[in-house]
Enzyme design. Structure first.
Site, PDB file in Angstrom:
ATOM      1  N   SER A  29       0.452  -0.786   6.579  1.00  0.00           N
ATOM      2  CA  SER A  29      -0.796  -0.267   7.110  1.00  0.00           C
ATOM      3  C   SER A  29      -0.743  -0.387   8.617  1.00  0.00           C
ATOM      4  CB  SER A  29      -1.953  -1.093   6.564  1.00  0.00           C
ATOM      5  OG  SER A  29      -3.017  -1.105   7.478  1.00  0.00           O
ATOM      6  N   LYS A  44       0.211  -5.315   4.287  1.00  0.00           N
ATOM      7  CA  LYS A  44       0.127  -4.298   3.231  1.00  0.00           C
ATOM      8  C   LYS A  44       1.490  -3.706   2.850  1.00  0.00           C
ATOM      9  CE  LYS A  44      -2.982  -2.785   1.417  1.00  0.00           C
ATOM     10  NZ  LYS A  44      -3.905  -1.752   1.846  1.00  0.00           N
ATOM     11  N   GLU A  78       1.241   7.890  -4.454  1.00  0.00           N
ATOM     12  CA  GLU A  78      -0.046   8.515  -4.112  1.00  0.00           C
ATOM     13  C   GLU A  78       0.149   9.961  -3.657  1.00  0.00           C
ATOM     14  OE1 GLU A  78      -2.309   5.826  -1.460  1.00  0.00           O
ATOM     15  OE2 GLU A  78      -0.941   4.306  -2.230  1.00  0.00           O
ATOM     16  N   HIS A 123      -8.085   3.297 -22.988  1.00  0.00           N
ATOM     17  CA  HIS A 123      -9.287   3.092 -22.154  1.00  0.00           C
ATOM     18  C   HIS A 123      -9.017   2.096 -21.025  1.00  0.00           C
ATOM     19  CE1 HIS A 123     -11.531   5.008 -25.526  1.00  0.00           C
ATOM     20  NE2 HIS A 123     -10.676   4.306 -26.250  1.00  0.00           N
TER      21      HIS A 123
END
Ligand code: ARG
Length: 472
Positions: A283, A289, A296, A162
């Site tokens: 970024s 970043k 992804e 979980h």
């Protein structure tokens, strides 16, 4: 044969009107099915040889065809072949080019053959060809996971259910969980390869042929152990492609879950791992970043692989026997999954290789103040307490500790016994991180370091054996 006659004889015999441009546009597939050229030509060469050997065409005609087809194979390989959308698909493009080059003998190539059994053969040959590369890419990824598991040794990490910290585990155990999933994926691909036995050519449009062909010779030349047992099935079924797409969808789902783990691990909040700069992006707006785009993209591309499976299942599900033109829609999802795997597998391998774990932090988080709770309950069970009673007592003790802002191991012996009367007063001191890990050794898949080391060795042996057997 004039140019116009040649085109017309390939296209349609019954129609007295030119094809409506809307239909022509919808029907063109050469933009994508030209990828089947190597397989289409290999099938045609075997077919042309058979036609000559049976006497359906003269030895000279057969020789001309094989020569012409071999030249076309070179041209398509080199990318100089002039694909013409007006000729609809890969089959008609190549057949017309053959007739253009060798003359009337070319018009005999399609003897006892339909595009329906031709494309069924092409797709089986194509599947056979891509399975080798995918198996190899998948092997590399599995090898990178075992190498990483070996490299991190007995490093502990928090295990989650979980997404809540549950029990300590070994980092290697987490990595090897993916090894097991990918091992089954490789098995699925092997199963599919073992089912690719039937050679469909000779099934004709749907009912076989009355011409005296020898499909068994074609099968032998192309390395198929048997002939299709049912001509309708041979031209109408796409379950082998569906199986490949299902394999791809499951594999990409596994890679997507791994990618999600990487994204979490590399976040500042988790801070469990870092990727090398070469495998991250910045970024365009925020110079600080370091984004895990590779992970992804793998996660995102899983959507395509799942979609491709659903596409083909949906195309096939309502089709009456036997061939229907809907089946032409099978190719783009197939190629897309092949391309997706060709990108995602090597990328995932690079990500595994590049991952740097923050082992100190992993250990710190694994040594959670409450993760010994299950082991304390087990201790009570060993001393005769029913598990449900033990579970309740330990739960109450954890609530007490939580309220007092102390860890389980900080509980005084008297307090422990007041919550858990059957507890050995000093038990908590023995429930160290190492002890918790070592204790999980009663099933072969447990997290005890000894077992994880054994599983790592086993995984490496499996990979070596596969390599040895020439599956790569
Ligand atoms: N391009 C077609 C396909 O992929 C080849 C078969 C066409 N057959 C036909 N009867 N129109 O399915």
């Amino acid at each position: 044969m004039t140019e116009a006659e040649n085109k017309r004889s390939l296209a349609s015999s019954r129609q007295t009107q030119a094809m409506d441009p809307c239909l022509a546009q919808a029907g063109v597939s050469v933009g994508f099915d030209q990828r089947l050229a190597p397989q289409d030509l290999a099938g045609s060469i075997a077919h042309a040889r058979m036609l000559g050997a049976t006497g359906l065409v003269s030895p000279e005609e057969s020789r001309l065809m094989v020569e012409g087809l071999t030249r076309l194979a070179e041209e398509t390989r080199e990318g100089t072949f002039p694909w013409d959308p007006a000729l609809e698909d890969v089959h008609m493009n190549l057949e017309k080019a053959l007739t253009d080059r060798i003359g009337p003998a070319g018009a005999k190539l399609h003897t006892a053959r339909s595009r329906n059994d031709q494309v069924a053969l092409d797709e089986r040959l194509y599947l056979r060809d891509v399975i080798g590369q995918v198996t190899k890419d998948l092997w590399d990824l599995r090898a990178s996971l075992t190498a990483k598991a070996e490299a991190v040794g007995e490093a502990p990490m928090p295990g989650y259910t979980h997404l809540q910290r549950a029990q300590p585990i070994l980092l290697a155990h987490h990595l090897l969980a993916y090894y097991q999933m990918l091992k089954r994926d490789a098995g699925r691909l092997r199963d599919l390869a073992a089912r690719l036995t039937e050679m469909p050519l000779g099934s004709g449009a749907l009912a076989g042929t009355g011409l005296p062909i020898r499909a068994d010779w074609v099968a032998e030349e192309l390395g198929f152990p048997e002939l299709a047992a049912n001509s309708l099935d041979a031209v109408a079924s796409r379950d082998l492609l569906i199986e490949f797409l299902a394999f791809g969808a499951i594999l990409m789902t596994h890679l997507s879950r791994f990618a999600e783990d990487l994204v979490l691990w590399c976040s500042t909040e988790f801070g469990l791992a870092e990727l090398p700069d070469s495998l991250t992006t910045s970024s365009s707006m925020m110079p600080q970043k370091k984004n895990p785009d590779g992970a992804e993209l793998i996660r995102g591309k899983a959507g395509r692989a799942i979609g491709n499976l659903v596409t083909l299942l949906t195309v096939v599900k309502g089709l009456p026997m036997s061939y229907n033109r809907d089946l032409q829609e099978d190719k783009e999802p197939l190629f897309d999954t092949v391309d997706t795997l060709a990108l995602a597998l090597p990328l995932a391998t690079r990500l595994v290789e590049g991952l740097e774990f923050r082992l100190e932090r992993l250990r710190l988080l694994a040594d959670d103040p409450y993760t010994a709770a299950t082991d304390l309950a087990d201790h009570l069970v060993r001393r005769g307490e029913p598990f449900r009673v033990a579970h309740r007592q330990v739960g109450a003790l954890v609530a007490h500790c939580w309220a007092k802002k102390i860890g389980l191991r900080d509980v005084e012996p008297e307090v422990l016994v007041s919550f858990c009367p059957k507890a050995e007063p000093q038990v908590l001191q023995g429930l160290t991180l190492e002890a918790l890990l070592v204790a999980r050794d009663k099933t072969p898949g447990g997290v005890a370091p000894r077992l994880v080391a054994e599983r790592t060795r086993q995984a490496k042996a499996e990979l070596a054996a596969e390599k040895e057997r020439g599956r790569l």
